[in-house]
Scaffold this motif. Structure first.
Motif, short mmCIF file in Angstrom:
data_model
loop_
_atom_site.label_atom_id
_atom_site.label_comp_id
_atom_site.label_asym_id
_atom_site.label_seq_id
_atom_site.Cartn_x
_atom_site.Cartn_y
_atom_site.Cartn_z
N ASN A 44 0.68 -0.83 0.10
CA ASN A 44 0.23 0.09 -0.05
C ASN A 44 1.00 1.32 -0.08
O ASN A 44 0.28 2.44 -0.55
N LYS A 45 2.31 1.16 1.08
CA LYS A 45 3.03 2.49 0.54
C LYS A 45 3.71 2.76 -0.19
O LYS A 45 3.72 3.90 -1.48
N LEU A 46 4.15 1.35 -0.85
CA LEU A 46 4.85 1.59 -2.41
C LEU A 46 3.80 2.82 -3.13
O LEU A 46 4.28 3.31 -4.31
N LEU A 47 3.00 1.42 -3.19
CA LEU A 47 1.54 2.28 -4.32
C LEU A 47 1.64 3.51 -4.66
O LEU A 47 1.11 4.57 -5.15
N SER A 48 0.67 4.00 -3.31
CA SER A 48 0.64 5.02 -2.48
C SER A 48 1.80 6.44 -2.86
O SER A 48 1.72 7.52 -3.31
N GLU A 49 2.47 5.87 -2.58
CA GLU A 49 4.62 7.45 -2.99
C GLU A 49 4.59 7.21 -4.46
O GLU A 49 4.86 7.95 -5.09
N ARG A 50 4.41 6.04 -4.73
CA ARG A 50 4.96 5.89 -7.02
C ARG A 50 2.80 6.69 -7.01
O ARG A 50 3.76 7.55 -8.87
N TYR A 51 2.43 6.04 -7.25
CA TYR A 51 1.39 6.94 -7.85
C TYR A 51 0.17 8.20 -6.83
O TYR A 51 -0.76 8.76 -8.00
N SER A 52 1.21 8.51 -5.86
CA SER A 52 0.36 9.64 -5.16
C SER A 52 -0.81 9.50 -4.81
O SER A 52 -2.08 10.69 -5.23
N ILE A 53 -1.60 7.98 -4.61
CA ILE A 53 -3.16 8.43 -4.10
C ILE A 53 -3.15 7.86 -2.81
O ILE A 53 -2.22 7.98 -2.31
N LYS A 54 -4.17 7.36 -2.04
CA LYS A 54 -5.03 7.21 -1.33
C LYS A 54 -4.63 5.74 -0.62
O LYS A 54 -5.11 5.04 -1.64
N ALA A 55 -4.31 5.26 0.88
CA ALA A 55 -4.03 3.72 0.72
C ALA A 55 -4.80 3.21 2.37
O ALA A 55 -3.81 3.74 2.61
N THR A 56 -5.54 2.09 2.58
CA THR A 56 -5.46 1.81 3.79
C THR A 56 -6.11 0.28 3.23
O THR A 56 -6.11 0.00 2.30
N THR A 57 -5.98 0.00 5.09
CA THR A 57 -6.04 -1.66 4.89
C THR A 57 -7.72 -1.85 5.14
O THR A 57 -7.39 -2.94 5.56
N LEU A 58 -8.76 -0.43 5.12
CA LEU A 58 -9.92 -0.93 5.34
C LEU A 58 -10.38 -0.66 4.87
O LEU A 58 -11.00 0.14 3.57
N ASN A 59 -11.21 -1.97 3.92
CA ASN A 59 -11.77 -1.90 3.53
C ASN A 59 -13.05 -1.12 2.98
O ASN A 59 -13.76 0.17 2.05
N GLY A 60 -14.36 -1.38 4.59
CA GLY A 60 -14.72 -0.27 4.69
C GLY A 60 -14.74 1.01 4.83
O GLY A 60 -15.82 2.26 4.45
N GLU A 61 -13.41 1.32 5.42
CA GLU A 61 -13.39 3.15 4.69
C GLU A 61 -12.75 3.60 3.77
O GLU A 61 -13.56 4.43 2.93
N ALA A 62 -12.27 2.70 2.28
CA ALA A 62 -12.13 2.71 0.93
C ALA A 62 -13.09 3.23 0.59
O ALA A 62 -13.53 4.14 -0.86
N VAL A 63 -14.18 2.53 0.38
CA VAL A 63 -15.31 2.24 0.18
C VAL A 63 -16.75 3.73 0.21
O VAL A 63 -17.99 3.91 -0.32
N ASP A 64 -16.31 4.49 1.65
CA ASP A 64 -16.53 5.40 1.86
C ASP A 64 -16.72 6.44 1.32
O ASP A 64 -16.21 7.45 0.50
#
Length: 279
Positions: A44-64
């Protein structure tokens, strides 16, 4: 149409990354409107930094408040991924699943959401050269159908099918198809090396032969059998090679392999549904 919509990617694996990277590279989605969710914090951290996007380990939080929720986890991880988001997807959102074998009915029942797209892209989608077969539940609106076309077009070609049974067939043919092609390429390259060619030259010859043959087929619009016959001289090298391929059951083996993949796709979905029913 997608640049103002919030998109959540549940399962940022190889295909998940292929989808959101294509959306970002084509300017279809803005980085600030994209969030990914996966269990691996390091990835998540790698992809977040590579693409400048938000990342989480909580699916419920992501779909909010997400407008589009993309499910791209392995079939075996489906239940684990879907439970945290059931009942948390907003009513107007669209759920798009690329999970092999999981049918629309199971997706609707387990997510608690009825606007669902089921799609099957393939690996070349990573370079926008893929082909994606897809279908939709009855609740999906015309606007959402167009959104799906726009999204999938970023991965290459897309084809809508109105019979969901075609999705398992597409999984076996085009979804799994690159694996057959890569095996065929590997066998041809190794054969060239066995003959005595340097591997670098063998790889180049095989790669360009396959690319050129596909482009030649597309430009001619002839049946493959016609094109094969055109390059097969009586008593020649092609005739000799094709004789051995047919004698070895090449055509039958490939057909059986594709049918086996089709059955496996159906089994995955049926097995998961049976597990859900037991629980």
């Amino acid at each position: 149409m997608l640049d103002n919509l919030r998109i959540a990617i549940i399962g940022p694996g190889v295909m998940g990354e292929a989808i959101f990277s294509a959306l970002l590279q084509n300017g279809i989605c803005l980085p600030e409107n994209l969030v990914i969710s996966g269990p691996d914090e390091n990835r998540n951290k790698l992809l977040s930094e590579r693409y400048s996007i938000k990342a989480t380990t909580l699916n419920g939080e992501a779909v909010d408040n997400a407008d589009i929720v993309v499910l791209s986890v392995k079939p075996q991880k489906f239940q684990q991924a879907i439970k945290p988001i059931k009942g948390k997807i907003k009513d107007s959102a669209l759920v798009l699943s690329i999970i092999a074998g999981i049918n629309l009915g199971t997706l609707i029942n387990t997510s608690g959401h009825d606007k669902v797209i089921r799609a099957m892209p393939n690996t070349p989608a990573r370079i926008a050269k893929g082909i994606t077969a897809w279908t939709a539940s009855k609740a999906v609106t015309e606007e959402q159908m167009q959104l799906t076309r726009d999204l999938l077009s970023a991965l290459g070609e897309e084809v809508f099918v109105d019979d969901e049974n075609y999705l398992d067939m597409s999984t076996a043919l085009s979804g799994t198809g690159p694996a057959y092609i890569f095996l065929f390429m590997e066998a041809m390259i190794d054969a060239g090396v066995h003959l005595g060619l340097p591997r670098r030259i063998s790889e180049q010859l095989v790669t360009e032969t396959i690319k050129g043959s596909v482009q030649y087929y597309e430009s001619n619009h002839e049946h493959p059998a016609k094109l094969r016959n055109d390059v097969t001289s009586p008593g020649g090298t092609s005739a000799e090679a094709l004789y051995y391929l047919e004698k070895a059951g090449f055509r039958t083996a490939l057909s059986r392999a594709i049918f086996a993949a089709f059955e496996r796709s159906r089994d995955l979905g049926q097995g998961l549904q049976a597990k859900i029913d037991r629980e």
